[in-house]
Design an enzyme around this catalytic site. Structure first.
Site, PDB file in Angstrom:
ATOM      1  N   SER A 215       0.835  -1.203   0.000  1.00  0.00           N
ATOM      2  CA  SER A 215       0.000   0.000   0.000  1.00  0.00           C
ATOM      3  C   SER A 215       0.869   1.252   0.000  1.00  0.00           C
ATOM      4  O   SER A 215       2.054   1.210   0.342  1.00  0.00           O
ATOM      5  CB  SER A 215      -0.912   0.012   1.226  1.00  0.00           C
ATOM      6  N   ILE A 218      -0.150   5.480   4.712  1.00  0.00           N
ATOM      7  CA  ILE A 218      -1.408   5.937   5.290  1.00  0.00           C
ATOM      8  C   ILE A 218      -1.120   6.959   6.377  1.00  0.00           C
ATOM      9  O   ILE A 218      -1.557   8.100   6.312  1.00  0.00           O
ATOM     10  CB  ILE A 218      -2.210   4.744   5.848  1.00  0.00           C
ATOM     11  N   ASP A 277      -6.183   1.281  16.661  1.00  0.00           N
ATOM     12  CA  ASP A 277      -5.465   0.088  16.258  1.00  0.00           C
ATOM     13  C   ASP A 277      -6.182  -1.114  16.860  1.00  0.00           C
ATOM     14  O   ASP A 277      -6.020  -1.412  18.045  1.00  0.00           O
ATOM     15  CB  ASP A 277      -4.009   0.140  16.743  1.00  0.00           C
TER      16      ASP A 277
END
Length: 515
Positions: A215, A218, A277
């Site tokens: 990815s 973020i 989280d």
């Protein structure tokens, strides 16, 4: 004024709740938003209020959008405006007229509400929520409620399995045929820990398949895809990725265009501003993408440190148990490597800076950061030892031989060539040090502070921005020497980052030497 006169003043399309639409030019990320003037006759007639969920139909397309009421004069009462997200879905032609109505409650509303009140959900219920999320039938507010109800200890092991399977079912899935397909993943939180571009060519050079999709960043200054994008093309379609892997055995691509577990990308963007989280969602996130990518054997690196993402060994062991349970349930062989997360790995923090470190390791440069080299060999060895018949310790020996021989570098260049060609990563226009104000030794390094400084300098949007830090815990520091260097693409970004760094010198805290 008579009723006939009032009717004559109304637009002809009012009775059917229809208005011409235009683009608002407002980025609302993934949330489709509709803008109507507070005096809009359609809004008044339909009883719309701010944050109402409105079904917008234009041609043969429709979208459920969240209504925002405009009180200024940039929008007239006889037109509607659409956010970029809504505009992309509807793709209206010039002069298009849309119709507006109250949206029906999403099918998953009952499942979402049940989770809020503590009910355990199954795969079908999770899938319903995710499909509604992908179709923009759930607002960010509703998704935030879902993410929150799954955080902490509110998702058990069976729910993690159900969510993982649901994430896979609503996206694309790659089938590589028979035989092992390897992969690795780091849970993150450790600046500069860019082992993937070293591990993938090592494993591929040994003849194994490792189709690595990663990815973009973020919350960090760089993701693997950001780092690789400074050296080659990463935004590959699935058919191109297949060609690269068939030809070279491995790839290092962005998963953004492949729709592998796309619902996870939505949940991640909701989690980011909430700073949540959740072990259950994190495990589902990681493993759903591995299943979707067609992997069979996956190594998970969990750095543990006081300023890393996972801060205690107990927390790491809990994540490892969940990974093993869910992995077995979805048909993956999962290995876990718990690594030292006390301080950064390598020198660079930021896409191009980390890429320079990677290339130095692959090129066997005497100046290569030794900690990155050793960490990459540890991970590569652990990946290889997931395979049957590879005894403990021999994987690392194989990996070290491939790196030292130059075979890993050749494979890296071959993969880059297959993905579109190799280019050297760039360098920043502005570089300045942060200076030590006293003598001492580095007592501890705050990973989060260094990452914050790198982001303030412009990373990852500016690929050459970030921080370079060569110091490690215990290193001797003298007053006036550089603690680290800030790299930026503009003078303004450099000054901004330096101002923060000089007021947060606990990024590298020094302890006084005994006299």
């Amino acid at each position: 004024m008579s009723s006939a006169q009032r009717s004559a003043e109304r637009p002809l399309y009012r009775d059917n709740a229809r208005l011409p639409v235009r683009r608002a030019g407002i980025d609302t990320y993934r949330q489709p938003v509709l803008y109507l003037h507070r005096d809009c006759l359609v809004s008044c007639a339909e009883g719309f209020a701010a944050l109402t969920r409105v079904k917008v139909e234009c041609g043969d397309r429709d979208v459920v959008a969240l209504l925002n009421i405009v009180t200024g004069d940039w929008l007239s009462k006889d037109e509607a405006a659409l956010s970029d997200a809504a505009w992309r879905v509807l793709a209206p032609k010039a002069g298009a007229i849309a119709s507006f109505s109250h949206a029906e409650p999403p099918e998953s509303a009952s499942a979402l509400r049940a989770k809020v009140f503590g009910k355990r959900l199954g795969e079908a219920e999770f899938e319903s929520i995710l499909r509604d999320a992908l179709a923009s039938r759930l607002s960010d507010i509703e998704l935030a409620a879902f993410v929150t109800t799954c955080a902490g200890d509110r998702m058990d092991l069976d729910e993690s399995v159900a969510l993982t399977r649901a994430m896979v079912s609503v996206g694309e899935r790659i089938d590589w045929g028979t035989g092992p397909v390897l992969d690795k993943h780091c849970v993150g939180g450790l600046p500069g820990n860019r082992t993937t571009p070293i591990v993938v060519p090592i494993v591929a050079a040994l003849g194994h398949r490792i189709p690595k999709t990663s990815s973009r960043a973020i919350t960090s200054p760089a993701g693997t895809a950001d780092v690789m994008a400074t050296m080659t093309e990463v935004d590959l379609e699935i058919d191109v990725l297949r060609t690269v892997v068939d030809r070279e055995g491995g790839c290092m691509a962005s998963g953004g265009n492949m729709h592998l577990s796309p619902a996870d990308d939505i949940l991640i963007q909701i989690e980011r501003p909430l700073d949540l989280d959740s072990d259950g969602q994190m495990v589902a996130s990681i493993l759903s993408k591995k299943v979707a990518a067609g992997c069979t054997h996956v190594l998970i690196d969990i750095p543990v440190g006081s300023t890393a993402k996972v801060r205690t060994m107990a927390a790491a062991e809990a994540i490892a148990r969940r990974l093993a349970f869910v992995g077995e349930a979805v048909g993956l062989r999962v290995g876990v490597l718990m690594s030292d997360g006390k301080q950064p790995v390598g020198r660079g923090i930021g896409p191009a800076l980390e890429a320079h470190d990677v290339l130095e390791v692959l090129r066997n440069s005497p100046q290569a950061p030794g900690d990155l080299r050793e960490r990459a060999l540890d991970v590569a060895g652990a990946v290889l030892e997931l395979l049957p018949g590879i005894p403990r310790g021999s994987g690392r020996i194989q990996a070290a031989g491939v790196l030292a021989s130059g075979a890993a570098l050749r494979k890296f260049m071959a993969i880059c060539a297959a993905q579109g060609g190799f280019r050297e990563p760039g360098t920043a226009h502005f570089v300045e040090p942060v200076i030590a104000r006293a003598d001492g030794r580095v007592g501890c390094i705050n990973n989060r502070q260094l990452a914050r400084i790198a982001k303030l300098a412009g990373a990852p949007l500016n690929a050459t921005a970030g921080v370079v830090c060569s110091l490690r815990e215990g290193d001797l520091v003298q007053r006036g020497m550089p603690l680290f260097h800030v790299h930026a693409g503009s003078r303004g970004e450099l000054d901004y980052a330096l101002d923060y760094a000089n007021t947060h010198l606990d990024a590298l805290s020094l302890r006084s030497e005994p006299s």
